[in-house]
Motif scaffolding. Structure first.
Motif, mmCIF file in Angstrom:
data_model
loop_
_atom_site.group_PDB
_atom_site.id
_atom_site.type_symbol
_atom_site.label_atom_id
_atom_site.label_comp_id
_atom_site.label_asym_id
_atom_site.label_seq_id
_atom_site.Cartn_x
_atom_site.Cartn_y
_atom_site.Cartn_z
ATOM 1 N N VAL A 58 -84.925 52.953 -0.929
ATOM 2 C CA VAL A 58 -85.602 53.932 -0.072
ATOM 3 C C VAL A 58 -84.682 54.425 1.037
ATOM 4 O O VAL A 58 -84.682 55.611 1.387
ATOM 5 C CB VAL A 58 -86.876 53.308 0.545
ATOM 6 C CG1 VAL A 58 -87.442 54.197 1.650
ATOM 7 C CG2 VAL A 58 -87.935 53.082 -0.531
ATOM 8 N N THR A 59 -83.867 53.536 1.592
ATOM 9 C CA THR A 59 -83.069 53.874 2.773
ATOM 10 C C THR A 59 -81.610 54.198 2.456
ATOM 11 O O THR A 59 -80.847 54.534 3.367
ATOM 12 C CB THR A 59 -83.098 52.725 3.791
ATOM 13 O OG1 THR A 59 -82.606 51.528 3.168
ATOM 14 C CG2 THR A 59 -84.519 52.479 4.276
ATOM 15 N N ALA A 60 -81.197 54.106 1.199
ATOM 16 C CA ALA A 60 -79.793 54.351 0.849
ATOM 17 C C ALA A 60 -79.454 55.839 0.952
ATOM 18 O O ALA A 60 -80.193 56.687 0.457
ATOM 19 C CB ALA A 60 -79.506 53.847 -0.563
ATOM 20 N N GLY A 61 -78.334 56.153 1.599
ATOM 21 C CA GLY A 61 -77.829 57.524 1.626
ATOM 22 C C GLY A 61 -78.754 58.525 2.282
ATOM 23 O O GLY A 61 -78.901 59.647 1.789
ATOM 24 N N LEU A 62 -79.357 58.172 3.409
ATOM 25 C CA LEU A 62 -80.290 59.089 4.077
ATOM 26 C C LEU A 62 -79.580 60.205 4.844
ATOM 27 O O LEU A 62 -80.203 61.203 5.185
ATOM 28 C CB LEU A 62 -81.198 58.307 5.041
ATOM 29 C CG LEU A 62 -82.275 57.439 4.394
ATOM 30 C CD1 LEU A 62 -83.037 56.659 5.455
ATOM 31 C CD2 LEU A 62 -83.239 58.287 3.570
ATOM 32 N N GLY A 63 -78.304 60.040 5.138
ATOM 33 C CA GLY A 63 -77.589 61.103 5.840
ATOM 34 C C GLY A 63 -76.864 60.592 7.075
ATOM 35 O O GLY A 63 -77.202 59.527 7.622
#
Length: 296
Positions: A58-63
């Motif tokens: 869910v939180t991988a590569g959010l920006g």
């Protein structure tokens, strides 16, 4: 000469204003190293820092403008572990609040988002409720969004993402709701997941869930606990008076609900959120990831 003198004066004044703007502008910006969005992710029971479960995806590569922090807590449930469920969850709420306040003290313009799964969703929802109803020293406007996956305290009033549901969370809904945070809080529940979708007439299961929620009770929440217990008893009496309570506690009714719960555990519904689709072609994990990414 007068015109030339006026032009020189105007040039000098404009330069001075420009110099003032150049000097003061950085002071108005955010402190160095402050993210635009700070995501606090609370894993479920028995997760740890090296294995955050589905919240890792869910939180991988959010920006680049989003910082992610996994909230550490005991993440246990039974008396023979580190802490009973109620104490473990209260620890998660306190740790989430502490991390949020630390970030906001350093970076007042940073906004907070919380995401949780299972016991972590329980804690994330309680954090949102405390903030949204003014019980925490955090302003509701600082919370950009909340995503709860398999929340044991899911309410029929919550903003549901996915197919409609008939039940509610096994621990009973938060009677105070989430206040000012409610419009920005979303819940996801697989229909077969009894942790977040217990049939309303499964009173024995709901009572067990209530007892888990109130294990190691917090003194300041005694009024809330009493109100929640009263709501369950009132429903039972409304359905059929004292006789309904006796029927609900019978061996036959208990066996029925135990059998149903065993089927649920074997179904894998509680761990199905990486494939469970809340929209055509969009899984629960993908929706949560995309939603958090859009908050920055």
């Amino acid at each position: 000469m007068r015109l030339r003198a006026l032009m020189i004066w105007l040039t000098t004044a404009v330069s001075a204003i420009g110099a003032t703007v150049a000097i003061t502008a950085p002071a108005a910006g955010a402190p160095q190293g402050c993210p635009k969005l700070y995501v606090l992710a609370i894993p479920g029971t028995w997760a740890d820092g090296t294995n955050p479960g589905i919240l890792g995806d869910v939180t991988a590569g959010l920006g680049a403008e989003i910082a992610v922090q996994f909230v550490g807590y005991d993440a246990t449930a039974f008396p023979w572990e580190k802490a009973v469920y109620g104490k473990s969850k209260a620890q998660a709420v306190a740790n989430t609040t502490g991390l949020a306040r630390t970030m906001l003290n350093r970076c007042p313009r940073t906004r907070i988002a919380v995401v949780g799964y299972s016991q972590g969703a329980d804690a994330a929802g309680d954090f949102a409720s405390e903030v949204g109803t003014g019980r925490a020293a955090i302003r509701p406007s600082a919370v950009a969004g909340v995503v709860l996956i398999s929340d044991p305290r899911r309410s029929a009033r919550d903003n549901l993402v996915g197919p409609p549901l008939r039940g509610e969370g096994s621990g009973g809904p938060r009677l105070d709701g989430m206040g000012w945070v409610s419009p920005r809080a979303f819940t996801i529940c697989e229909p077969g997941d009894l942790y977040c979708n217990v049939p309303q007439d499964y009173f024995l299961t709901r009572i067990v869930g209530y007892l888990a929620e109130t294990s190691d009770p917090t003194p300041s929440q005694i009024g809330q606990y009493q109100a929640e217990a009263g709501a369950i008893i009132t429903e039972l009496l409304t359905l059929g008076g004292p006789g309904k309570i006796v029927e609900e506690l019978s061996n036959a009714r208990a066996r029925e609900q135990i059998t149903s719960f065993n089927r649920f555990l074997q179904s894998g519904a509680h761990s199905n959120y990486a494939t469970f689709q809340v929209r055509p072609g969009v899984t629960a994990v993908q929706w949560a990831h995309n939603h958090l990414a859009r908050l920055a």
